[in-house]
Enzyme design. Structure first.
Site, short mmCIF file in Angstrom:
data_model
loop_
_atom_site.label_atom_id
_atom_site.label_comp_id
_atom_site.label_asym_id
_atom_site.label_seq_id
_atom_site.Cartn_x
_atom_site.Cartn_y
_atom_site.Cartn_z
N LEU A 1 0.86 -1.17 0.00
CA LEU A 1 0.00 0.00 0.00
C LEU A 1 0.90 1.22 0.00
O LEU A 1 1.97 1.21 0.62
CB LEU A 1 -0.90 0.04 1.25
CG LEU A 1 -1.96 -1.03 1.39
CD1 LEU A 1 -2.71 -0.86 2.70
CD2 LEU A 1 -2.92 -1.01 0.23
N ASP A 2 0.47 2.26 -0.70
CA ASP A 2 1.23 3.51 -0.66
C ASP A 2 1.29 4.02 0.77
O ASP A 2 0.38 3.79 1.56
CB ASP A 2 0.55 4.59 -1.52
CG ASP A 2 0.60 4.29 -3.00
OD1 ASP A 2 1.35 3.39 -3.42
OD2 ASP A 2 -0.13 4.96 -3.75
N LYS A 3 2.35 4.73 1.08
CA LYS A 3 2.46 5.37 2.39
C LYS A 3 1.22 6.22 2.62
O LYS A 3 0.76 6.92 1.71
CB LYS A 3 3.72 6.25 2.40
CG LYS A 3 3.92 6.99 3.70
CD LYS A 3 5.13 7.90 3.62
CE LYS A 3 5.23 8.71 4.89
NZ LYS A 3 6.27 9.73 4.78
N THR B 1 -1.83 5.28 2.90
CA THR B 1 -3.08 4.66 2.47
C THR B 1 -3.46 3.67 3.56
O THR B 1 -2.63 2.88 4.00
CB THR B 1 -2.91 3.92 1.12
OG1 THR B 1 -2.62 4.87 0.11
CG2 THR B 1 -4.16 3.16 0.73
#
Length: 189
Positions: free
Chosen positions: A6-8, A10
């Site tokens: 997951l993106d930072k 998110t």
């Protein structure tokens, strides 16, 4: 090991394997596009309807810290549909076919529906005309992309059982949606 990332900043669900055998099987499912991942996203703007973004994603040609839609990128497909409309924003349900770095954020910005609060691809937040001070404060103080990995479904790598999980919306995103809903309801949108 991690099956996907997951993106930072998110929030939500993430798949992690507890053995090499499970990791290998889950990576194969991911590559075959059999793992389902659905997100909730609050975007700046008002799309008429849902849609699909089928555009390759790769490193930005100038800023190597960012990703971009680029002809030399890897294939990437994102489906989205309108879940709730507000006055200057929309809550979307987003489903990934592929899993490129920053894919949802890049694709939504590409179709001019940047995620609210996204510090890299989002630009300035849109404010509903005549919004209350509380609404403006909540929008302006939301300092992460409004993106939540809400649903994950896969086949168990050992038993073959279909498994599905749902993650409740986190408090900060729930507050944002509630304030945007209240603002929209007050204006009869």
């Amino acid at each position: 090991g991690l099956v996907h990332r997951l993106d930072k900043d998110t929030s939500g669900l993430l798949a992690v394997a507890h053995s090499l055998r499970a990791h290998t099987a889950l990576i194969e499912q991911m590559q075959a596009r059999r793992i389902e991942r659905e997100y909730l996203a609050v975007v700046n703007g008002m799309p008429v309807a849902g849609g699909t973004v089928d555009a390759p994603v790769g490193r930005h040609p100038v800023d190597r810290q960012r990703m971009a839609v680029t002809m030399g990128g890897k294939p990437a497909v994102t489906h989205y549909r309108v879940w709730r409309r507000f006055r200057a924003h929309t809550l979307l349900r987003v489903k990934l076919e592929t899993g490129r770095t920053h894919q949802i954020r890049v694709h939504m910005a590409h179709v001019r529906l940047s995620l609210l609060g996204d510090p890299v691809y989002g630009g300035r937040p849109r404010l509903p005309p005549g919004a209350s001070l509380h609404c403006i404060e909540i929008i302006q103080s939301f300092h992460r992309q409004a993106l939540h990995a809400e649903r994950l479904a896969l086949t168990h790598p050992i038993t073959g059982e279909l498994m599905e999980w749902h993650a409740a919306i986190p408090a900060d995103l729930a507050e944002l949606v509630a304030v945007l809903s209240e603002d929209a309801d007050c204006r009869d949108v």
